[in-house]
Design a protein around this motif. Structure first.
Motif, short mmCIF file in Angstrom:
data_model
loop_
_atom_site.label_atom_id
_atom_site.label_comp_id
_atom_site.label_asym_id
_atom_site.label_seq_id
_atom_site.Cartn_x
_atom_site.Cartn_y
_atom_site.Cartn_z
N LYS A 1 3.39 -8.70 5.73
CA LYS A 1 4.32 -9.09 4.68
C LYS A 1 3.95 -8.50 3.32
O LYS A 1 4.82 -8.05 2.58
CB LYS A 1 4.35 -10.62 4.56
CG LYS A 1 5.05 -11.32 5.72
CD LYS A 1 5.02 -12.83 5.52
CE LYS A 1 5.77 -13.56 6.62
NZ LYS A 1 5.73 -15.04 6.43
N GLN A 2 2.64 -8.50 3.00
CA GLN A 2 2.23 -8.19 1.64
C GLN A 2 1.75 -6.75 1.43
O GLN A 2 1.78 -6.27 0.29
CB GLN A 2 1.09 -9.13 1.22
CG GLN A 2 1.46 -10.60 1.21
CD GLN A 2 0.31 -11.47 0.73
OE1 GLN A 2 -0.43 -11.12 -0.19
NE2 GLN A 2 0.15 -12.63 1.35
N CYS A 3 1.33 -6.07 2.51
CA CYS A 3 0.63 -4.81 2.32
C CYS A 3 1.25 -3.61 3.03
O CYS A 3 0.97 -2.46 2.65
CB CYS A 3 -0.83 -4.94 2.77
SG CYS A 3 -1.76 -6.23 1.90
N ILE A 4 2.03 -3.82 4.07
CA ILE A 4 2.55 -2.70 4.86
C ILE A 4 4.00 -2.41 4.47
O ILE A 4 4.87 -3.28 4.63
CB ILE A 4 2.45 -3.01 6.37
CG1 ILE A 4 1.01 -3.36 6.75
CG2 ILE A 4 2.95 -1.81 7.18
CD1 ILE A 4 -0.01 -2.28 6.44
N PRO A 5 4.28 -1.22 3.97
CA PRO A 5 5.66 -0.90 3.56
C PRO A 5 6.61 -0.92 4.75
O PRO A 5 6.23 -0.66 5.89
CB PRO A 5 5.53 0.50 2.97
CG PRO A 5 4.07 0.67 2.65
CD PRO A 5 3.34 -0.13 3.67
N ALA B 1 -1.56 7.63 0.13
CA ALA B 1 -2.70 7.63 -0.80
C ALA B 1 -3.94 7.04 -0.15
O ALA B 1 -5.06 7.53 -0.35
CB ALA B 1 -2.33 6.84 -2.06
N VAL B 2 -3.77 6.00 0.66
CA VAL B 2 -4.91 5.36 1.33
C VAL B 2 -5.64 6.35 2.22
O VAL B 2 -6.88 6.42 2.24
CB VAL B 2 -4.42 4.15 2.16
CG1 VAL B 2 -5.53 3.66 3.09
CG2 VAL B 2 -3.97 3.02 1.24
N PHE B 3 -4.87 7.16 2.97
CA PHE B 3 -5.48 8.10 3.91
C PHE B 3 -5.55 9.53 3.36
O PHE B 3 -6.06 10.43 4.03
CB PHE B 3 -4.69 8.11 5.23
CG PHE B 3 -4.86 6.86 6.04
CD1 PHE B 3 -5.96 6.68 6.85
CD2 PHE B 3 -3.90 5.85 5.99
CE1 PHE B 3 -6.12 5.53 7.61
CE2 PHE B 3 -4.05 4.69 6.74
CZ PHE B 3 -5.16 4.53 7.55
N ALA B 4 -5.04 9.73 2.16
CA ALA B 4 -5.06 11.04 1.50
C ALA B 4 -4.37 12.12 2.35
O ALA B 4 -4.80 13.27 2.36
CB ALA B 4 -6.50 11.47 1.18
N LEU C 1 0.81 -1.21 0.00
CA LEU C 1 0.00 0.00 0.00
C LEU C 1 0.84 1.26 0.00
O LEU C 1 1.93 1.31 0.59
CB LEU C 1 -0.92 0.02 1.23
CG LEU C 1 -1.93 -1.11 1.35
CD1 LEU C 1 -2.63 -1.05 2.70
CD2 LEU C 1 -2.95 -1.05 0.21
N ASP C 2 0.34 2.29 -0.63
CA ASP C 2 0.83 3.65 -0.46
C ASP C 2 -0.06 4.27 0.61
O ASP C 2 -1.18 4.69 0.33
CB ASP C 2 0.73 4.41 -1.79
CG ASP C 2 1.19 5.86 -1.67
OD1 ASP C 2 1.33 6.37 -0.54
OD2 ASP C 2 1.42 6.49 -2.72
#
Length: 252
Positions: A140-144, A71-74, A67-68
């Motif tokens: 693992k898959q979504c959090i930078p 961008a998710v939380f603007a 995820l960015d």
């Protein structure tokens, strides 16, 4: 899968296969041990309303990939992720008390997800996003990497039987994964009302590289004011149960 029962003969009596003989394919790799159990639960009208109205706005899924978060939380803001938010009341309370911060909650219990979403919709709280799947896979898959200011783990399943201790989420591999997702100076905050689990948490985190215990005496911290007291915890206090808080900071 059909199990083959070998005859009870000494190994020397077992015929050897030629080098070019075909063998049966190996079994698929065993599934990783999970720290949670998927429990069915009856949805109330309000919880279903939360799913129906709140999920399109606040829900996140694994297939979205890394995820960015801006961008998710603007916006750019301090970010907290909570693993296992239960019915969501504490997470909702924290988010409402800190509107300048962003929160991500993970919970596999569907009624709990619906409860939190209903609370977000009803209170018009917009600084929370929600996953309803395995927290390890989310990390693992979504959090930078180096994107979180805090990671919260409050009252995880203690798996109190010794033979089930391996299911506890707090293991060295978990500490290492969390560290990679915290910013330098970010904090892993854990709490449990199971003393043996508290001792294991302290042992694991003290051995994990790249962390500093924020407790002055190297053990547990007093209950931080920013952690809401749940109904479950209040009931435990009336019964004389202890609660142990641990805070470990990522250091480089």
């Amino acid at each position: 899968m059909t199990l083959k029962i070998l005859p009870e003969h000494p190994m020397s009596d077992t015929p050897e296969l030629p080098e070019n003989a075909e063998t049966e394919p190996s079994s698929p790799p065993r599934r990783a041990i999970r720290s949670f159990v998927m429990r069915a639960g009856r949805m109330t009208e309000g919880q279903q309303k939360g799913i129906d109205q709140g999920w399109p706005k606040f829900g996140l899924t694994l297939d979205q990939g890394m995820l960015d978060l801006d961008a998710v939380f603007a916006r750019q803001a301090p970010r907290t992720l909570e693993i296992g938010f239960g019915m969501g009341q504490s997470l909702l309370e924290m988010a409402q008390a800190a509107p300048e911060q962003d929160f991500i909650g993970i919970e596999v219990h569907r009624p709990g997800v619906g409860s939190l979403l209903n609370g977000l919709v009803t209170s018009e709280t917009g600084n929370v996003r929600v996953f309803d799947c395995d927290a390890i896979e989310v990390l693992k898959q979504c959090i930078p990497d180096a994107s979180l200011d805090r990671l919260l783990l409050f009252f995880p399943d203690p798996w109190h039987k010794k033979k089930h201790n391996k299911r506890r989420i707090v293991q060295l591999s978990f500490a290492e994964l969390v560290r990679s997702k915290l910013k330098p100076g970010g904090v892993l905050h854990m709490a449990t009302d199971w003393e043996h689990y508290a001792e294991q948490m302290l042992e694991v985190m003290s051995a994990a590289p790249g962390y500093r215990n924020q407790a002055a005496d190297g053990s547990y911290v007093p209950r931080p004011q920013e952690r809401p007291v749940t109904k479950f915890e209040r009931r435990g206090e009336r019964l004389g149960h202890g609660v142990w808080d641990l805070k470990f900071e990522r250091v480089d």
